[in-house]
Design a protein around this motif. Sequence first.
Motif, PDB file in Angstrom:
ATOM      1  N   ALA A  44       0.819  -1.217   0.000  1.00 18.52           N
ATOM      2  CA  ALA A  44       0.000   0.000   0.000  1.00 18.52           C
ATOM      3  C   ALA A  44       0.852   1.266   0.000  1.00 18.52           C
ATOM      4  O   ALA A  44       1.982   1.272   0.488  1.00 18.52           O
ATOM      5  CB  ALA A  44      -0.915   0.011   1.217  1.00 18.52           C
ATOM      6  N   SER A  52      -4.396   8.465   4.615  1.00 19.95           N
ATOM      7  CA  SER A  52      -5.004   7.799   3.459  1.00 19.95           C
ATOM      8  C   SER A  52      -4.121   6.629   3.038  1.00 19.95           C
ATOM      9  O   SER A  52      -2.900   6.697   3.070  1.00 19.95           O
ATOM     10  CB  SER A  52      -5.204   8.769   2.300  1.00 19.95           C
ATOM     11  OG  SER A  52      -3.969   9.219   1.819  1.00 19.95           O
ATOM     12  N   THR A  54      -3.749   3.600  -0.028  1.00 16.03           N
ATOM     13  CA  THR A  54      -4.135   3.083  -1.332  1.00 16.03           C
ATOM     14  C   THR A  54      -3.443   1.741  -1.517  1.00 16.03           C
ATOM     15  O   THR A  54      -2.218   1.667  -1.543  1.00 16.03           O
ATOM     16  CB  THR A  54      -3.696   4.049  -2.458  1.00 16.03           C
ATOM     17  OG1 THR A  54      -4.255   5.335  -2.211  1.00 16.03           O
ATOM     18  CG2 THR A  54      -4.146   3.540  -3.813  1.00 16.03           C
ATOM     19  N   SER A  55      -4.241   0.690  -1.635  1.00 17.72           N
ATOM     20  CA  SER A  55      -3.658  -0.643  -1.797  1.00 17.72           C
ATOM     21  C   SER A  55      -3.039  -0.766  -3.178  1.00 17.72           C
ATOM     22  O   SER A  55      -3.377  -0.030  -4.105  1.00 17.72           O
ATOM     23  CB  SER A  55      -4.723  -1.723  -1.607  1.00 17.72           C
ATOM     24  OG  SER A  55      -5.612  -1.728  -2.710  1.00 17.72           O
ATOM     25  N   TYR A  57      -3.577  -3.078  -5.232  1.00 17.18           N
ATOM     26  CA  TYR A  57      -4.658  -3.458  -6.153  1.00 17.18           C
ATOM     27  C   TYR A  57      -5.382  -2.215  -6.682  1.00 17.18           C
ATOM     28  O   TYR A  57      -5.577  -2.067  -7.887  1.00 17.18           O
ATOM     29  CB  TYR A  57      -5.665  -4.380  -5.449  1.00 17.18           C
ATOM     30  CG  TYR A  57      -6.871  -4.669  -6.310  1.00 17.18           C
ATOM     31  CD1 TYR A  57      -6.818  -5.666  -7.272  1.00 17.18           C
ATOM     32  CD2 TYR A  57      -8.037  -3.919  -6.183  1.00 17.18           C
ATOM     33  CE1 TYR A  57      -7.912  -5.922  -8.086  1.00 17.18           C
ATOM     34  CE2 TYR A  57      -9.132  -4.171  -6.988  1.00 17.18           C
ATOM     35  CZ  TYR A  57      -9.068  -5.172  -7.934  1.00 17.18           C
ATOM     36  OH  TYR A  57     -10.139  -5.407  -8.743  1.00 17.18           O
ATOM     37  N   HIS A  58      -5.778  -1.325  -5.774  1.00 18.95           N
ATOM     38  CA  HIS A  58      -6.470  -0.105  -6.204  1.00 18.95           C
ATOM     39  C   HIS A  58      -5.560   0.791  -7.037  1.00 18.95           C
ATOM     40  O   HIS A  58      -6.015   1.445  -7.970  1.00 18.95           O
ATOM     41  CB  HIS A  58      -7.021   0.651  -4.998  1.00 18.95           C
ATOM     42  CG  HIS A  58      -8.241   0.020  -4.433  1.00 18.95           C
ATOM     43  ND1 HIS A  58      -8.185  -0.891  -3.404  1.00 18.95           N
ATOM     44  CD2 HIS A  58      -9.541   0.133  -4.774  1.00 18.95           C
ATOM     45  CE1 HIS A  58      -9.405  -1.297  -3.127  1.00 18.95           C
ATOM     46  NE2 HIS A  58     -10.247  -0.702  -3.947  1.00 18.95           N
ATOM     47  N   TYR A  59      -4.293   0.823  -6.694  1.00 23.50           N
ATOM     48  CA  TYR A  59      -3.328   1.627  -7.453  1.00 23.50           C
ATOM     49  C   TYR A  59      -3.275   1.182  -8.908  1.00 23.50           C
ATOM     50  O   TYR A  59      -3.262   1.999  -9.824  1.00 23.50           O
ATOM     51  CB  TYR A  59      -1.947   1.512  -6.803  1.00 23.50           C
ATOM     52  CG  TYR A  59      -0.843   2.210  -7.559  1.00 23.50           C
ATOM     53  CD1 TYR A  59      -0.650   3.574  -7.421  1.00 23.50           C
ATOM     54  CD2 TYR A  59       0.003   1.499  -8.402  1.00 23.50           C
ATOM     55  CE1 TYR A  59       0.365   4.216  -8.106  1.00 23.50           C
ATOM     56  CE2 TYR A  59       1.020   2.130  -9.089  1.00 23.50           C
ATOM     57  CZ  TYR A  59       1.192   3.484  -8.934  1.00 23.50           C
ATOM     58  OH  TYR A  59       2.204   4.117  -9.621  1.00 23.50           O
ATOM     59  N   PHE A  61      -5.514  -1.152 -10.577  1.00 24.55           N
ATOM     60  CA  PHE A  61      -6.746  -1.445 -11.299  1.00 24.55           C
ATOM     61  C   PHE A  61      -7.855  -0.409 -11.152  1.00 24.55           C
ATOM     62  O   PHE A  61      -8.797  -0.416 -11.941  1.00 24.55           O
ATOM     63  CB  PHE A  61      -7.287  -2.808 -10.876  1.00 24.55           C
ATOM     64  CG  PHE A  61      -6.357  -3.934 -11.225  1.00 24.55           C
ATOM     65  CD1 PHE A  61      -6.125  -4.274 -12.546  1.00 24.55           C
ATOM     66  CD2 PHE A  61      -5.704  -4.640 -10.235  1.00 24.55           C
ATOM     67  CE1 PHE A  61      -5.258  -5.299 -12.876  1.00 24.55           C
ATOM     68  CE2 PHE A  61      -4.843  -5.679 -10.557  1.00 24.55           C
ATOM     69  CZ  PHE A  61      -4.630  -6.003 -11.879  1.00 24.55           C
ATOM     70  N   VAL A  62      -7.783   0.486 -10.159  1.00 28.04           N
ATOM     71  CA  VAL A  62      -8.884   1.408  -9.939  1.00 28.04           C
ATOM     72  C   VAL A  62      -8.491   2.857 -10.222  1.00 28.04           C
ATOM     73  O   VAL A  62      -9.095   3.524 -11.050  1.00 28.04           O
ATOM     74  CB  VAL A  62      -9.440   1.275  -8.499  1.00 28.04           C
ATOM     75  CG1 VAL A  62     -10.536   2.290  -8.238  1.00 28.04           C
ATOM     76  CG2 VAL A  62      -9.940  -0.140  -8.258  1.00 28.04           C
ATOM     77  N   TYR A  63      -7.469   3.340  -9.519  1.00 25.44           N
ATOM     78  CA  TYR A  63      -7.159   4.762  -9.580  1.00 25.44           C
ATOM     79  C   TYR A  63      -6.278   5.181 -10.739  1.00 25.44           C
ATOM     80  O   TYR A  63      -6.300   6.335 -11.144  1.00 25.44           O
ATOM     81  CB  TYR A  63      -6.506   5.218  -8.265  1.00 25.44           C
ATOM     82  CG  TYR A  63      -7.418   5.045  -7.082  1.00 25.44           C
ATOM     83  CD1 TYR A  63      -8.695   5.583  -7.085  1.00 25.44           C
ATOM     84  CD2 TYR A  63      -7.015   4.331  -5.972  1.00 25.44           C
ATOM     85  CE1 TYR A  63      -9.533   5.423  -6.008  1.00 25.44           C
ATOM     86  CE2 TYR A  63      -7.853   4.165  -4.881  1.00 25.44           C
ATOM     87  CZ  TYR A  63      -9.113   4.714  -4.915  1.00 25.44           C
ATOM     88  OH  TYR A  63      -9.941   4.552  -3.851  1.00 25.44           O
ATOM     89  N   THR A  64      -5.450   4.325 -11.225  1.00 24.29           N
ATOM     90  CA  THR A  64      -4.525   4.721 -12.289  1.00 24.29           C
ATOM     91  C   THR A  64      -4.687   3.805 -13.486  1.00 24.29           C
ATOM     92  O   THR A  64      -4.416   2.614 -13.415  1.00 24.29           O
ATOM     93  CB  THR A  64      -3.069   4.659 -11.787  1.00 24.29           C
ATOM     94  OG1 THR A  64      -2.844   3.383 -11.232  1.00 24.29           O
ATOM     95  CG2 THR A  64      -2.787   5.716 -10.744  1.00 24.29           C
ATOM     96  N   ARG A  65      -5.113   4.368 -14.565  1.00 24.79           N
ATOM     97  CA  ARG A  65      -5.228   3.630 -15.825  1.00 24.79           C
ATOM     98  C   ARG A  65      -4.142   4.154 -16.766  1.00 24.79           C
ATOM     99  O   ARG A  65      -3.862   5.346 -16.800  1.00 24.79           O
ATOM    100  CB  ARG A  65      -6.590   3.858 -16.444  1.00 24.79           C
ATOM    101  CG  ARG A  65      -7.728   3.449 -15.553  1.00 24.79           C
ATOM    102  CD  ARG A  65      -8.482   2.316 -16.176  1.00 24.79           C
ATOM    103  NE  ARG A  65      -9.659   2.036 -15.392  1.00 24.79           N
ATOM    104  CZ  ARG A  65      -9.842   0.899 -14.775  1.00 24.79           C
ATOM    105  NH1 ARG A  65      -8.943  -0.036 -14.848  1.00 24.79           N
ATOM    106  NH2 ARG A  65     -10.924   0.683 -14.076  1.00 24.79           N
TER     107      ARG A  65
END
Length: 145
Positions: A44, A52, A54-55, A57-59, A61-65
Amino acid sequence: MRRQHGGRPTGLPSRRALAVLTAGLVPWLVIPYDGGLSLTFSVALVAPETLSVTSVYHYVFVYTRDIPPALLAWPIATLLYATGAVSAALSRVDREDRRVTAGLFALGAFDVCYAAVGFSSARAGVFAIPLGAGFLGLAAWTSRP
């Protein structure tokens, strides 16, 4: 009592287990900037000022494309570390190839350095410190054949 295999005891010795565990727990990158500090752990990103998290995974697949390859070095280092930890754990059942384990940790250390380059910005005066590279290097050293 531990059995001897090739001159080395089977199972994880305490020094080695400590090195592998510590490599996964310490911050891999310390990123100082004007407003404070950001810490990148194996799983994270943490901003201590705002609490705050940010895992990885979220880094990814979710927040950064479509992020630059240098910024994907951190998640890849996490994958290398996890695979190396599993490989080290295989020593408990006498199925480990220590060359593979040491190589995974060493590659993880190089990847953390590459991530530091990716997170650093000379224009903004931000330079990430790859603290975790040293600990991953130590895990690689204690895992050498």
